[in-house]
Design an enzyme around this catalytic site. Structure first.
Site, PDB file in Angstrom:
ATOM      1  N   CYS A  87     -26.521 -29.674   4.706  1.00 46.33           N
ATOM      2  CA  CYS A  87     -25.345 -28.797   4.696  1.00 46.33           C
ATOM      3  C   CYS A  87     -25.690 -27.435   4.078  1.00 46.33           C
ATOM      4  O   CYS A  87     -26.370 -26.647   4.725  1.00 46.33           O
ATOM      5  CB  CYS A  87     -24.194 -29.514   4.009  1.00 46.33           C
ATOM      6  N   HIS A 143     -24.169 -35.017   5.916  1.00 48.09           N
ATOM      7  CA  HIS A 143     -24.640 -35.493   4.597  1.00 48.09           C
ATOM      8  C   HIS A 143     -25.207 -36.915   4.674  1.00 48.09           C
ATOM      9  O   HIS A 143     -24.476 -37.873   4.387  1.00 48.09           O
ATOM     10  CB  HIS A 143     -23.480 -35.490   3.601  1.00 48.09           C
ATOM     11  N   GLU A 165     -26.859 -38.368   2.600  1.00 53.26           N
ATOM     12  CA  GLU A 165     -26.879 -38.963   1.246  1.00 53.26           C
ATOM     13  C   GLU A 165     -25.557 -39.660   0.915  1.00 53.26           C
ATOM     14  O   GLU A 165     -25.462 -40.358  -0.084  1.00 53.26           O
ATOM     15  CB  GLU A 165     -27.205 -37.889   0.196  1.00 53.26           C
TER      16      GLU A 165
HETATM   17  N1  GLN Z   1     -19.764 -24.362   3.664  1.00 53.70           N
HETATM   18  C1  GLN Z   1     -20.753 -24.438   2.634  1.00 53.70           C
HETATM   19  C2  GLN Z   1     -21.627 -23.185   2.620  1.00 53.70           C
HETATM   20  O1  GLN Z   1     -21.469 -22.334   3.425  1.00 53.70           O
HETATM   21  C3  GLN Z   1     -21.598 -25.682   2.807  1.00 53.70           C
HETATM   22  C4  GLN Z   1     -20.747 -26.918   2.638  1.00 53.70           C
HETATM   23  C5  GLN Z   1     -21.493 -28.137   2.180  1.00 53.70           C
HETATM   24  O2  GLN Z   1     -22.646 -28.051   1.743  1.00 53.70           O
HETATM   25  N2  GLN Z   1     -20.848 -29.288   2.201  1.00 53.70           N
HETATM   26  O3  GLN Z   1     -22.473 -23.054   1.795  1.00 53.70           O
END
Ligand code: GLN
Length: 197
Positions: free
Chosen positions: A85, A180, A182
């Protein structure tokens, strides 16, 4: 082997826990440690970069003198890194106008362009069972304010898609995941990562 989890912001404990469980499952000797200092980074063989807020994580990596060393070890020593992410955003070479506007410095290690918050806001977070190349059965994917990988080039290859967007990619020693792995009990993507170490 010692796996570091960038421990400056985001879902750090979930990452440490998932790596520790994956090590145990695979019978590999090793440990997972949070990385907050250069001395931590120097002790690890591979890294995961958690989800969180990519702009904040990036700033802290610079402030803590970790940023350049991560880039150097990934490029010169092929240190394996898995970014989920926010971590996936930081691995990309291009994160579009949102990264430009917030002046987010990217690690820029993977040949891919990402779109931050491509699936909408926090309340549009969702879960989906997706096919992942190399896995026999679908993987349960949790998306939280997730980016999408818009395109890959060079040596970076898509490994999973949600609708028409790439959500998992691999480039040699590097894995970028929009979701994710994890979170939840399925550690197949972590096992795949540990095999790179
Ligand atoms: N939207 C977040 C960003 O731009 C990332 C979201 C996440 O890691 N769950 O950094």
């Amino acid at each position: 082997m010692r796996i570091g989890v960038i421990g400056v912001q985001g879902d750090v404990s979930e990452h440490v826990d998932a790596v520790a469980r994956a090590l145990k499952e695979t019978g590999k000797a090793g440990e997972a440690i949070a990385v907050r200092r250069r001395t931590d980074l120097d002790r690890v063989d591979a890294l995961t970069i958690p989800g969180g807020e990519s702009t904040t994580i990036s700033k802290l990596l610079v402030q803590l003198d970790l940023f350049d060393e991560i880039v150097r070890r990934a490029s010169d020593e092929a240190m394996p890194i898995m970014g989920t992410c926010a971590g996936c955003i930081l691995l990309a070479k291009d994160a579009g106008v949102q990264a430009d506007k917030t002046r987010t410095k990217l690690l820029g290690l993977m040949d891919m362009a990402v779109d931050r918050n491509a699936f909408g806001r926090q309340r549009e977070s969702f879960e989906a069972d997706l096919q992942v190349e190399g896995l026999e059965t679908p993987f349960h994917c949790v998306f939280i304010r997730a980016p999408a990988i818009l395109r890959t080039w060079g040596e970076c290859a898509p490994k999973s898609r949600y609708q028409d967007r790439i959500v998992l990619a691999r480039q040699k020693n590097l894995i970028g995941s929009a979701f994710h792995p994890e979170l939840g009990g399925d550690l197949r993507i972590h096992r795949w990562f540990l095999d790179l170490v």
